[in-house]
Design a protein around this motif. Structure first.
Motif: not given
Lengths: 207, 207
Positions: A146-169
């Motif tokens: 639930a981050l802001s829809t800004t460039m920074e928010g999108d960057t953070t979303n993408f970073y978190l997605y890459k880090k968390l995706n492998k846990f299959k949640v």
């Protein structure tokens, strides 16, 4: 007294301190300081000490990093909340905003900011590791970004997605679309476009 | 945490204190408090103590009642200023405004407010007696009334005029007229009317 100076060093100090606050210029600072000068001494002492006390004694929840007076915040300590649905937010203000909707019964994870290279904020400045830790221990069944829809928010979303995706949640983000009460005519194209792509079944809204 | 409450009592206190300031609502207060929370401890301690110190240690000039760190303010203590031309103002902010113009070389008398029955402020709440005292001792050769052009300002002007007139000292008020840079079309009728009545010789403006 020169024409740029204050008649008192004490006054000048207080105005200088107030004008360091965001959105407060020297004129407003002077108005606020003169207002305080007209208040009873006890009130002004209370004002000053409430801020000093806050900064010196504030604690953060050991689990979600929300502001708290105890080592575990009221939300994390509440057994009635769903501890397996973790909503990732930027700041404590977002926690308060979401709590006000009364629509969320999970727990939070406060990052303490978003990735912003322009401001020199990288992933290591945020509480990202503890989140990965929590997820890797199998403590979550859904992560809501639930981050802001800004460039920074999108960057953070993408970073978190890459880090968390492998846990299959499942990783979800809050819905983006036309605000309730807004007219289509005045909605920006990107929002309107997304709201068409991510349309929902009409009967989902009937409840 | 209920949806109207803050997650921390300390936070809530600080926000409540900030929102007592004029023009600062709870949302702005929260923003300011969270900003302070992100600052170094020493800076926040400095902020709080500068205000407490100001309120507890501030002095007023014994002669003009301007704010001052000494018992006689810099203006009253300055032998180069004309101590016989006294400009009567409402507050220390007006002193600073007039000083900034660099057009006045007399001294001030700060009333500490204006007569406002609506707010329960009568003549005895203001520093009017010391002014009468000063004038009665023959210390003034001109009194300039520089109060706001409001109902309260006019009331105070008239009260002061009645009290000071008997001392046979010229009592003047600052000129009222069209602001420099203003277009006549947008000037209110009363101001425009006065500026015609109190017109000045053209060559007075050439210097």
């Amino acid at each position: 007294m020169s024409y740029t100076n204050f008649p008192s060093k004490l006054l000048e100090n207080a105005v200088a301190e107030f004008s360091k606050l965001p959105g407060i210029g020297r004129k407003t600072a002077l108005r606020l300081v003169l207002h305080l000068l007209n208040q009873p001494k006890e009130d002004v002492n209370l004002f000053g000490s409430s801020i000093i006390q806050l900064r010196n004694e504030i604690k953060h929840c050991n689990s979600c990093f929300n502001i708290s007076d105890t080592s575990l915040c009221d939300i994390c300590a509440n057994p009635k909340r769903d501890h397996e649905t973790i909503c990732v937010v930027e700041s404590i203000r977002d926690v308060m905003s979401i709590e006000r909707t009364q629509q969320f019964n999970g727990i939070y994870h406060v990052l303490g900011g978003i990735i912003s290279p322009m401001d020199g904020i990288g992933p290591s400045d945020l509480k990202i590791e503890p989140l990965i830790q929590k997820v890797s221990e199998g403590k979550a069944k859904e992560i809501i970004l639930a981050l802001s829809t800004t460039m920074e928010g999108d960057t953070t979303n993408f970073y978190l997605y890459k880090k968390l995706n492998k846990f299959k949640v499942p990783i979800t983000t809050i819905a983006r679309g036309v605000s309730i009460g807004d007219e289509l005519e005045y909605t920006d194209e990107i929002t309107l476009g997304r709201s068409i792509l991510h349309r929902t079944l009409f009967d989902q809204n009937l409840q």
